[in-house]
Design a protein around this motif. Structure first.
Motif, PDB file in Angstrom:
ATOM      1  N   GLY A  63      -1.730  12.280  -2.023  1.00 14.21           N
ATOM      2  CA  GLY A  63      -1.776  11.171  -2.986  1.00 14.21           C
ATOM      3  C   GLY A  63      -3.202  10.773  -3.307  1.00 14.21           C
ATOM      4  O   GLY A  63      -4.108  11.618  -3.320  1.00 14.21           O
ATOM      5  N   PRO A  64      -3.439   9.500  -3.562  1.00 14.28           N
ATOM      6  CA  PRO A  64      -4.761   9.059  -4.010  1.00 14.28           C
ATOM      7  C   PRO A  64      -5.835   9.133  -2.915  1.00 14.28           C
ATOM      8  O   PRO A  64      -7.011   8.978  -3.192  1.00 14.28           O
ATOM      9  CB  PRO A  64      -4.524   7.609  -4.439  1.00 14.28           C
ATOM     10  N   ASP A  65      -5.430   9.385  -1.658  1.00 17.84           N
ATOM     11  CA  ASP A  65      -6.398   9.465  -0.560  1.00 17.84           C
ATOM     12  C   ASP A  65      -6.992  10.861  -0.416  1.00 17.84           C
ATOM     13  O   ASP A  65      -7.809  11.096   0.463  1.00 17.84           O
ATOM     14  CB  ASP A  65      -5.745   9.052   0.769  1.00 17.84           C
ATOM     15  N   ARG A 103       0.846  -1.217   0.000  1.00 20.08           N
ATOM     16  CA  ARG A 103       0.000   0.000   0.000  1.00 20.08           C
ATOM     17  C   ARG A 103       0.870   1.253   0.000  1.00 20.08           C
ATOM     18  O   ARG A 103       0.609   2.203  -0.741  1.00 20.08           O
ATOM     19  CB  ARG A 103      -0.941   0.009   1.213  1.00 20.08           C
ATOM     20  N   ASP A 104       1.947   1.252   0.811  1.00 18.57           N
ATOM     21  CA  ASP A 104       2.840   2.423   0.857  1.00 18.57           C
ATOM     22  C   ASP A 104       3.556   2.631  -0.473  1.00 18.57           C
ATOM     23  O   ASP A 104       3.724   3.768  -0.923  1.00 18.57           O
ATOM     24  CB  ASP A 104       3.875   2.280   1.982  1.00 18.57           C
ATOM     25  N   PHE A 127       1.889   7.472  -6.435  1.00 19.32           N
ATOM     26  CA  PHE A 127       0.947   8.549  -6.746  1.00 19.32           C
ATOM     27  C   PHE A 127       1.454   9.911  -6.283  1.00 19.32           C
ATOM     28  O   PHE A 127       1.251  10.918  -6.950  1.00 19.32           O
ATOM     29  CB  PHE A 127      -0.437   8.253  -6.150  1.00 19.32           C
ATOM     30  N   VAL A 128       2.122   9.947  -5.135  1.00 23.97           N
ATOM     31  CA  VAL A 128       2.698  11.211  -4.648  1.00 23.97           C
ATOM     32  C   VAL A 128       3.768  11.691  -5.633  1.00 23.97           C
ATOM     33  O   VAL A 128       3.797  12.865  -6.020  1.00 23.97           O
ATOM     34  CB  VAL A 128       3.283  11.043  -3.222  1.00 23.97           C
ATOM     35  N   ARG A 177       1.048   4.210  -2.806  1.00 18.18           N
ATOM     36  CA  ARG A 177       0.820   5.625  -2.445  1.00 18.18           C
ATOM     37  C   ARG A 177       2.007   6.484  -2.869  1.00 18.18           C
ATOM     38  O   ARG A 177       1.834   7.584  -3.388  1.00 18.18           O
ATOM     39  CB  ARG A 177       0.595   5.772  -0.945  1.00 18.18           C
ATOM     40  N   ASN A 178       3.243   5.995  -2.609  1.00 17.81           N
ATOM     41  CA  ASN A 178       4.453   6.743  -3.009  1.00 17.81           C
ATOM     42  C   ASN A 178       4.455   7.034  -4.494  1.00 17.81           C
ATOM     43  O   ASN A 178       4.832   8.118  -4.930  1.00 17.81           O
ATOM     44  CB  ASN A 178       5.728   5.956  -2.662  1.00 17.81           C
TER      45      ASN A 178
END
Ligand code: NI
Length: 139
Positions: A134-136, A36-37, A43-44, A40-41
């Motif tokens: 990011g995506p959140d 998951r990390d 997308f950031v 997320r990375n």
């Protein structure tokens, strides 16, 4: 929290063993959390590369005895009005100060602003960290 969906991925054994060693070193509780990390990375990094509005922290260590430096740092932040969200200042010792400036803006603008401050005479060290939700992000 958004709904969780299980998925399976196929990985080469050697790659998975390396990944397991990495997540143990990093202290992750599970492969899922580590993956998951990583996602997320990604997308950031994409947000930063695509020049979207992002947030950033600029850490500076500088010599406040350097003539005009404190004034130049303040002037630069006023010129960058509305995009400096917060500044924290710590007097490290008789000569040196640590400042953390929290910024919001397009990646290229934030980098230009950081370069301007980092290149001032008397700034001894600094680091810019660009990030985003990011995506959140809900906005
Ligand atoms: Ni100080």
């Amino acid at each position: 929290m958004s709904s969780l969906i299980r998925t399976g991925i196929a990985l080469d054994r050697e790659l998975l063993e390396k990944f397991d060693r990495l997540i143990e070193r990093k202290g992750y509780g599970s492969r899922s959390e580590a993956i998951r990390d990583l996602v997320r990375n990604h997308f950031v990094e994409e947000d930063v590369a695509s020049d979207k509005v992002i947030v950033a922290s600029l850490t500076l260590v500088y010599d406040h005895h350097q003539p005009r430096l404190s004034e130049q740092l303040i002037d630069a932040q006023h010129d960058y009005k509305g995009r400096v969200l917060a500044t924290t200042h710590v007097h490290l010792d008789r000569r040196n100060c640590l400042e953390v400036i929290i910024l919001k803006g397009r990646g290229t603008e934030v980098k230009r602003f950081a370069d301007r401050l980092l290149s001032l005479r008397g700034v001894k060290h600094g680091r810019l960290v660009l990030t985003s939700p990011g995506p959140d992000s809900k906005s």
